[in-house]
Design a protein around this motif. Structure first.
Motif, short mmCIF file in Angstrom:
data_model
loop_
_atom_site.label_atom_id
_atom_site.label_comp_id
_atom_site.label_asym_id
_atom_site.label_seq_id
_atom_site.Cartn_x
_atom_site.Cartn_y
_atom_site.Cartn_z
N GLY A 98 50.35 40.50 64.82
CA GLY A 98 49.40 41.27 65.61
C GLY A 98 47.99 41.17 65.09
N PRO A 99 47.43 39.98 64.96
CA PRO A 99 47.85 38.64 65.39
C PRO A 99 48.75 37.95 64.37
CG PRO A 99 45.65 38.51 64.52
CD PRO A 99 46.05 39.96 64.46
N THR A 100 49.51 36.95 64.86
CA THR A 100 50.43 36.20 64.01
C THR A 100 49.65 35.27 63.09
OG1 THR A 100 52.10 36.28 65.73
CG2 THR A 100 52.38 34.60 64.04
N GLY A 101 50.02 35.26 61.82
CA GLY A 101 49.36 34.37 60.87
C GLY A 101 50.07 34.39 59.53
N GLY A 102 49.47 33.71 58.57
CA GLY A 102 50.01 33.67 57.22
C GLY A 102 50.61 32.32 56.90
N THR A 103 51.31 32.27 55.76
CA THR A 103 51.89 31.02 55.28
C THR A 103 53.40 30.98 55.47
OG1 THR A 103 52.13 31.97 53.05
CG2 THR A 103 50.08 30.76 53.52
N HIS A 104 53.98 31.98 56.08
CA HIS A 104 55.42 32.01 56.32
C HIS A 104 55.82 30.81 57.18
CE1 HIS A 104 59.33 33.42 57.73
NE2 HIS A 104 59.32 34.31 56.74
N PRO A 105 56.91 30.09 56.81
CA PRO A 105 57.28 28.89 57.56
C PRO A 105 57.72 29.15 59.01
CG PRO A 105 58.91 29.37 55.85
CD PRO A 105 57.76 30.31 55.65
N GLU A 106 58.19 30.34 59.31
CA GLU A 106 58.60 30.68 60.69
C GLU A 106 57.89 31.95 61.15
OE1 GLU A 106 62.80 30.28 61.71
OE2 GLU A 106 63.13 29.65 59.63
N ARG A 107 56.56 31.96 61.02
CA ARG A 107 55.81 33.19 61.25
C ARG A 107 55.97 33.76 62.66
NH1 ARG A 107 52.48 29.54 59.25
NH2 ARG A 107 51.36 28.25 60.72
N GLN A 108 55.93 32.93 63.70
CA GLN A 108 56.06 33.48 65.06
C GLN A 108 57.45 34.04 65.30
OE1 GLN A 108 53.48 33.90 67.44
NE2 GLN A 108 55.09 35.28 68.11
N ALA A 109 58.49 33.31 64.89
CA ALA A 109 59.86 33.81 65.05
C ALA A 109 60.08 35.09 64.23
CB ALA A 109 60.87 32.74 64.64
N ALA A 110 59.50 35.14 63.02
CA ALA A 110 59.63 36.33 62.18
C ALA A 110 58.94 37.53 62.83
CB ALA A 110 59.06 36.06 60.79
N CYS A 111 57.74 37.33 63.36
CA CYS A 111 57.03 38.43 64.04
C CYS A 111 57.80 38.88 65.28
CB CYS A 111 55.61 38.00 64.40
SG CYS A 111 54.50 37.88 62.99
N ASP A 112 58.35 37.93 66.02
CA ASP A 112 59.14 38.29 67.20
C ASP A 112 60.35 39.13 66.81
OD1 ASP A 112 57.33 36.86 68.73
OD2 ASP A 112 58.64 35.11 68.99
N ARG A 113 61.02 38.75 65.73
CA ARG A 113 62.19 39.50 65.26
C ARG A 113 61.80 40.91 64.83
NH1 ARG A 113 66.95 41.34 65.80
NH2 ARG A 113 68.08 41.75 63.88
N LEU A 114 60.71 41.03 64.09
CA LEU A 114 60.27 42.36 63.64
C LEU A 114 59.91 43.24 64.84
CD1 LEU A 114 58.14 41.41 60.53
CD2 LEU A 114 60.38 42.55 60.56
N ALA A 115 59.28 42.65 65.85
CA ALA A 115 58.93 43.42 67.04
C ALA A 115 60.19 43.83 67.80
CB ALA A 115 58.02 42.59 67.95
N GLU A 116 61.16 42.93 67.89
CA GLU A 116 62.42 43.22 68.59
C GLU A 116 63.19 44.34 67.90
OE1 GLU A 116 66.75 41.04 68.81
OE2 GLU A 116 64.98 39.77 68.84
N VAL A 117 63.33 44.27 66.60
CA VAL A 117 64.07 45.28 65.85
C VAL A 117 63.28 46.58 65.80
CG1 VAL A 117 65.03 45.88 63.59
CG2 VAL A 117 65.33 43.59 64.51
N GLY A 118 61.97 46.49 65.71
CA GLY A 118 61.14 47.68 65.60
C GLY A 118 61.23 48.58 66.80
N ALA A 119 61.55 48.01 67.96
CA ALA A 119 61.64 48.79 69.19
C ALA A 119 63.00 49.45 69.35
CB ALA A 119 61.35 47.88 70.38
N THR A 120 63.89 49.28 68.39
CA THR A 120 65.23 49.85 68.49
C THR A 120 65.43 50.94 67.45
OG1 THR A 120 66.24 48.33 66.90
CG2 THR A 120 66.14 47.60 69.21
N ARG A 121 66.54 51.64 67.57
CA ARG A 121 66.90 52.68 66.60
C ARG A 121 67.08 52.08 65.20
NH1 ARG A 121 69.23 57.72 65.97
NH2 ARG A 121 71.07 57.80 64.65
N ASP A 125 65.57 51.80 59.92
CA ASP A 125 66.25 51.48 58.67
C ASP A 125 66.14 50.01 58.29
OD1 ASP A 125 67.09 54.13 58.44
OD2 ASP A 125 68.86 53.75 59.68
N LEU A 126 65.29 49.27 58.95
CA LEU A 126 65.22 47.83 58.76
C LEU A 126 65.02 47.43 57.31
CD1 LEU A 126 65.16 45.04 60.08
CD2 LEU A 126 62.71 45.31 60.35
N PHE A 127 64.14 48.08 56.59
CA PHE A 127 63.83 47.71 55.21
C PHE A 127 64.48 48.65 54.19
CE2 PHE A 127 60.32 45.89 57.68
CZ PHE A 127 60.42 44.58 57.27
N ARG A 128 65.28 49.59 54.65
CA ARG A 128 65.89 50.58 53.77
C ARG A 128 67.24 50.08 53.25
NH1 ARG A 128 65.62 55.85 56.63
NH2 ARG A 128 63.46 55.48 56.20
#
Length: 183
Positions: A98-121, A125-128
């Motif tokens: 938001g915006p996507t960036g950084g040195t992560h090798p799969e940054r767009q897929a990683a951001c998409d996954r975080l957004a997908e999981v973040g919208a759920t119950r 607990d994602l990082f807990r």
């Protein structure tokens, strides 16, 4: 609702009285309000002071096209992976969403996954880590180790993930592709 209507009426009356001042004793409407000096009986009183408005939300403050400033990323993580056994997966990577960036090798897929999981119950607990006393299968998934530090959706994150038991393997797999896929 009633309070909002009353406030609207006050603002409207204030605006009207400031635009159309009362006529003086001679019957003429003054062309402008006095800008300095003390008020006297011959000078009309200026209208009421303007009502201060609440601050605009950030998305309304010139955030459209033409703005030169980029919005601050709501997600900014440092992901460190060790002993994964996957070529190119070990190392320290930056990830911003938001915006996507950084040195992560799969940054767009990683951001998409975080957004997908973040919208759920499950996003809460994602990082807990699993709570103390949780019954986890005693399956060993390998020596892989990851540490994730930073902010996610504006919330502070500082967690480690291993593959030492069934609960940790599930956490790791839930974070793929933020973490490398070791399945």
């Amino acid at each position: 609702m009633l309070r909002r209507l009353a406030l609207t009426a006050v603002v409207t009356l204030t605006a009207v009285s400031a635009i159309a001042p009362a006529a003086s004793a001679s019957g003429q409407v003054p062309s402008a309000l006095p800008t300095s000096g003390p008020l006297s009986a011959a000078q009309p009183a200026p209208g009421p002071l303007p009502v201060p408005l609440p601050a605009l939300p950030s998305f309304l403050k010139g955030g459209g096209s033409g703005g030169s400033e980029k919005p601050a990323a709501r997600t900014r993580l440092t992901v460190t992976v060790e002993r994964s056994g996957v070529a190119g997966a070990d190392g320290t990577f930056e990830l911003t969403c938001g915006p996507t960036g950084g040195t992560h090798p799969e940054r767009q897929a990683a951001c998409d996954r975080l957004a997908e999981v973040g919208a759920t119950r499950a996003g809460r607990d994602l990082f807990r880590a699993a709570p103390e006393g949780t019954m986890c299968t005693m399956i060993y998934g390998g020596d892989a180790y990851a540490r994730i530090v930073g902010t996610w959706e504006g919330r502070s994150v500082d967690t480690t993930v291993t593959r030492g038991d069934g609960c940790e393997i599930a956490r790791w797999n839930n974070l793929v592709p933020v973490l490398p896929d070791l399945r």
